[in-house]
Design a protein around this motif. Sequence first.
Motif, PDB file in Angstrom:
ATOM      1  N   GLU A   1       0.841  -1.190   0.000  1.00  0.00           N
ATOM      2  CA  GLU A   1       0.000   0.000   0.000  1.00  0.00           C
ATOM      3  C   GLU A   1       0.882   1.248   0.000  1.00  0.00           C
ATOM      4  N   LEU A   2       0.370   2.320  -0.622  1.00  0.00           N
ATOM      5  CA  LEU A   2       1.122   3.564  -0.717  1.00  0.00           C
ATOM      6  C   LEU A   2       1.493   4.099   0.662  1.00  0.00           C
ATOM      7  N   LYS A   3       0.580   4.008   1.631  1.00  0.00           N
ATOM      8  CA  LYS A   3       0.841   4.483   2.988  1.00  0.00           C
ATOM      9  C   LYS A   3       2.064   3.775   3.577  1.00  0.00           C
TER      10      LYS A   3
ATOM     11  N   VAL B   1       5.332   5.082   1.844  1.00  0.00           N
ATOM     12  CA  VAL B   1       5.762   6.404   2.296  1.00  0.00           C
ATOM     13  C   VAL B   1       6.343   6.331   3.701  1.00  0.00           C
ATOM     14  N   GLU B   2       5.692   5.584   4.579  1.00  0.00           N
ATOM     15  CA  GLU B   2       6.190   5.453   5.949  1.00  0.00           C
ATOM     16  C   GLU B   2       7.548   4.756   5.978  1.00  0.00           C
ATOM     17  N   THR B   3       7.730   3.758   5.136  1.00  0.00           N
ATOM     18  CA  THR B   3       9.018   3.052   5.075  1.00  0.00           C
ATOM     19  C   THR B   3      10.124   3.972   4.593  1.00  0.00           C
ATOM     20  N   VAL B   4       9.825   4.776   3.575  1.00  0.00           N
ATOM     21  CA  VAL B   4      10.817   5.725   3.072  1.00  0.00           C
ATOM     22  C   VAL B   4      11.214   6.712   4.165  1.00  0.00           C
ATOM     23  N   ALA B   5      10.210   7.248   4.865  1.00  0.00           N
ATOM     24  CA  ALA B   5      10.477   8.237   5.912  1.00  0.00           C
ATOM     25  C   ALA B   5      11.315   7.649   7.043  1.00  0.00           C
ATOM     26  N   GLU B   6      11.050   6.399   7.393  1.00  0.00           N
ATOM     27  CA  GLU B   6      11.766   5.763   8.504  1.00  0.00           C
ATOM     28  C   GLU B   6      13.161   5.294   8.105  1.00  0.00           C
ATOM     29  N   THR B   7      13.366   5.048   6.821  1.00  0.00           N
ATOM     30  CA  THR B   7      14.624   4.454   6.359  1.00  0.00           C
ATOM     31  C   THR B   7      15.681   5.480   6.003  1.00  0.00           C
TER      32      THR B   7
ATOM     33  N   VAL C   1      -3.688  12.887  -1.162  1.00  0.00           N
ATOM     34  CA  VAL C   1      -3.751  11.927  -0.061  1.00  0.00           C
ATOM     35  C   VAL C   1      -2.737  12.358   0.989  1.00  0.00           C
ATOM     36  N   GLU C   2      -3.183  12.572   2.219  1.00  0.00           N
ATOM     37  CA  GLU C   2      -2.271  12.973   3.293  1.00  0.00           C
ATOM     38  C   GLU C   2      -1.822  11.749   4.074  1.00  0.00           C
ATOM     39  N   ILE C   3      -0.523  11.543   4.101  1.00  0.00           N
ATOM     40  CA  ILE C   3       0.068  10.424   4.843  1.00  0.00           C
ATOM     41  C   ILE C   3       1.074  11.023   5.820  1.00  0.00           C
ATOM     42  N   GLY C   4       0.704  11.039   7.120  1.00  0.00           N
ATOM     43  CA  GLY C   4       1.522  11.731   8.100  1.00  0.00           C
ATOM     44  C   GLY C   4       1.510  13.217   7.790  1.00  0.00           C
TER      45      GLY C   4
END
Length: 386
Positions: free
Chosen positions: A67-69, A72-78, A128-131
């Motif tokens: 999923e896109l969410k 994006v979260e993985t990119v931000a954390e990595t 779409v807002e993710i974080g």
Amino acid sequence: MSHYIDIAHASLNKYDEELCGDSVQIIRKKDYVMAVMADGLGSGVKANILSTLTVRIVSKMLDMGSELKDVVETVAETLPICKERNIAYSTFTVVSICGNNAHLVEYDNPSVFYFKNGVYKKIDRNCVEIGDKKIFESSFKLDLNDSLIVVSDGVIHAGVGGILNLGWQWDNVKQYLSKILEVYSDASDICSQLITTCNNLYKNKPGDDTTAIVIKVNESKKVTVMVGPPVLKNMDEWVVKKLMKSEGLKVVCGGTAAKIVSRILNKDVITSTEYIDPDIPPYAHIDGIDLVTEGVLTLRKTVEIFKEYIENKDSNLLRFSRKDAATRLFKILNYATDVNFLVGQAVNSAHQNPDFPSDLRIKVRIVEELINLLEILNKNVEVNYF
């Protein structure tokens, strides 16, 4: 979709930087293509690391159905944190095409340019807002002659502070693209024109990493290449018939293969004296065949030309304007979107090295190297061995 998704990309490093802060990842499967472009924070090594990690994570996860969410979260954390600005940051754009359905994901890069049969068309985007991040998504149909052009900031900033005080600007790039789409149809030519113009605006000293991906829906251009004779002589006629029934251009490589085609078709092999090269055997003519060449020497030279072409990222074919057999073969294969090799596995004793195992035939290894180069250029390649 029966048409071919033609893709080309090119980049300019920021002046005095050895590494580009933009990265591109292309994934091509049957009836499916994904292109990812990321722009890392700043320039040089740090930016290159950020963008490279981003395209690898995004392309891999989306390709696996995440999923896109989650992506994006993985990119931000990595992504590593920039010590100077205390942020982990890389923008990205994703274009995925399945059949004739296109899906677009954009995060903080310049908006993608979409041309419907050469005419600009605005894309309806959903936010779409993710974080704390705003991601724009869109889905639409692609048809023949449609184009998508993905660019990094370096394109719309081209010329800033120099030729153009405020840079090239998005609307100006749009107008420029609409004009070159009237002239050029291949993605590599469009991309080359765009990046060359950016470099000119920067006066050959890019002030930012500059990247473009051009995606163009073109008609499939098919080429079938018969290389060498089949192992079993009773398959000669079958292979020649397969060659002649194939769509598009037809090429025969190898003296024995040419004799087989000549015999089956009852057509003469006429060696050309139009262009003589001391290093490359001359090409020949058989009625109904678009190009006839010698085998190993010509194929090896063709491989060398493709390596030079890829290394220089040069889509201007004028520099490959010679008329020898290898250059002619290069032009035909570079023109193609789909290449089908009919590879005969009969061993030519003149091409063997007694120090090698018998299965390491020079001809087959050269063909395999050529196939690898064609795949690097996003050609659809099929191989049949006989």
